[in-house]
Motif scaffolding. Structure first.
Motif, PDB file in Angstrom:
ATOM      1  N   LEU A  12      38.055  37.891  48.447  1.00 43.04           N
ATOM      2  CA  LEU A  12      38.377  39.080  49.236  1.00 43.04           C
ATOM      3  C   LEU A  12      37.734  38.984  50.616  1.00 43.04           C
ATOM      4  O   LEU A  12      36.621  38.470  50.745  1.00 43.04           O
ATOM      5  N   PRO A  13      38.408  39.494  51.649  1.00 46.86           N
ATOM      6  CA  PRO A  13      37.742  39.556  52.953  1.00 46.86           C
ATOM      7  C   PRO A  13      36.459  40.378  52.842  1.00 46.86           C
ATOM      8  O   PRO A  13      36.387  41.322  52.051  1.00 46.86           O
ATOM      9  N   VAL A  14      35.443  40.019  53.609  1.00 50.09           N
ATOM     10  CA  VAL A  14      34.141  40.665  53.524  1.00 50.09           C
ATOM     11  C   VAL A  14      34.248  42.178  53.750  1.00 50.09           C
ATOM     12  O   VAL A  14      33.492  42.953  53.181  1.00 50.09           O
ATOM     13  N   GLN A  15      35.217  42.619  54.546  1.00 60.74           N
ATOM     14  CA  GLN A  15      35.366  44.039  54.849  1.00 60.74           C
ATOM     15  C   GLN A  15      35.903  44.833  53.657  1.00 60.74           C
ATOM     16  O   GLN A  15      35.822  46.048  53.636  1.00 60.74           O
ATOM     17  N   LYS A  16      36.477  44.176  52.674  1.00 60.63           N
ATOM     18  CA  LYS A  16      37.068  44.845  51.509  1.00 60.63           C
ATOM     19  C   LYS A  16      36.012  45.120  50.449  1.00 60.63           C
ATOM     20  O   LYS A  16      35.073  44.362  50.281  1.00 60.63           O
ATOM     21  N   VAL A  17      36.200  46.202  49.707  1.00 62.72           N
ATOM     22  CA  VAL A  17      35.318  46.542  48.598  1.00 62.72           C
ATOM     23  C   VAL A  17      35.992  46.077  47.308  1.00 62.72           C
ATOM     24  O   VAL A  17      37.170  46.348  47.080  1.00 62.72           O
ATOM     25  N   CYS A  18      35.256  45.396  46.478  1.00 58.54           N
ATOM     26  CA  CYS A  18      35.814  44.879  45.229  1.00 58.54           C
ATOM     27  C   CYS A  18      35.908  45.987  44.186  1.00 58.54           C
ATOM     28  O   CYS A  18      34.915  46.666  43.907  1.00 58.54           O
ATOM     29  N   PRO A  19      37.080  46.159  43.563  1.00 59.54           N
ATOM     30  CA  PRO A  19      37.229  47.170  42.520  1.00 59.54           C
ATOM     31  C   PRO A  19      36.755  46.690  41.152  1.00 59.54           C
ATOM     32  O   PRO A  19      36.769  47.431  40.188  1.00 59.54           O
ATOM     33  N   HIS A  20      36.317  45.439  41.058  1.00 59.75           N
ATOM     34  CA  HIS A  20      35.934  44.829  39.783  1.00 59.75           C
ATOM     35  C   HIS A  20      34.417  44.723  39.669  1.00 59.75           C
ATOM     36  O   HIS A  20      33.832  43.770  40.150  1.00 59.75           O
ATOM     37  N   ALA A  21      33.793  45.674  39.027  1.00 56.74           N
ATOM     38  CA  ALA A  21      32.341  45.617  38.838  1.00 56.74           C
ATOM     39  C   ALA A  21      32.015  44.538  37.807  1.00 56.74           C
ATOM     40  O   ALA A  21      32.344  44.663  36.637  1.00 56.74           O
ATOM     41  N   ASN A  22      31.382  43.453  38.246  1.00 56.47           N
ATOM     42  CA  ASN A  22      30.972  42.354  37.364  1.00 56.47           C
ATOM     43  C   ASN A  22      32.117  41.769  36.549  1.00 56.47           C
ATOM     44  O   ASN A  22      31.929  41.392  35.401  1.00 56.47           O
ATOM     45  N   ALA A  23      33.296  41.700  37.111  1.00 57.21           N
ATOM     46  CA  ALA A  23      34.441  41.156  36.382  1.00 57.21           C
ATOM     47  C   ALA A  23      35.040  39.952  37.106  1.00 57.21           C
ATOM     48  O   ALA A  23      36.230  39.709  37.014  1.00 57.21           O
ATOM     49  N   CYS A  24      34.222  39.209  37.797  1.00 56.70           N
ATOM     50  CA  CYS A  24      34.728  38.112  38.616  1.00 56.70           C
ATOM     51  C   CYS A  24      35.592  37.116  37.846  1.00 56.70           C
ATOM     52  O   CYS A  24      36.596  36.637  38.358  1.00 56.70           O
TER      53      CYS A  24
END
Length: 94
Positions: A12-24
């Motif tokens: 993801l671009p650094v500006q985006k927030v990941c919706p996956h908490a610890n689900a990489c």
């Protein structure tokens, strides 16, 4: 641009927030390279113990969720081993 993680990179671009908490490992944006294979193998062993214990306790949902992650780890681990010319592997969110 990517963000460094302990076992790979977030696509993801650094500006985006990941919706996956610890689900990489179940995220289609996860990118890893062969240098992280030791961490993936260690996590695989840890998850095998979790699945085994959850099966013994009858925790079907815990087993199901961790089997998906184990499947992705298997693809990540065997991918570079079976095709050394492949520069990177990504987790499959299937």
């Amino acid at each position: 641009m990517t963000q460094a993680l302990p076992n790979g990179y977030c696509g993801l671009p650094v500006q985006k927030v990941c919706p996956h908490a610890n689900a990489c490992l179940t995220c289609p944006m996860f990118i890893t390279t062969p240098e992280f294979l030791p961490q993936h193998r260690e996590q695989q062993q840890h998850l095998l113990h979790i699945v085994s214990a959850a099966e013994a306790r009858g925790q079907a949902r815990v087993v199901e969720m961790n089997r998906q992650v184990l499947g992705n780890l298997e693809k990540i681990i065997t991918g570079p081993e079976s095709d050394p010319g492949q520069p990177e592997a990504t987790a499959d969110a299937s």
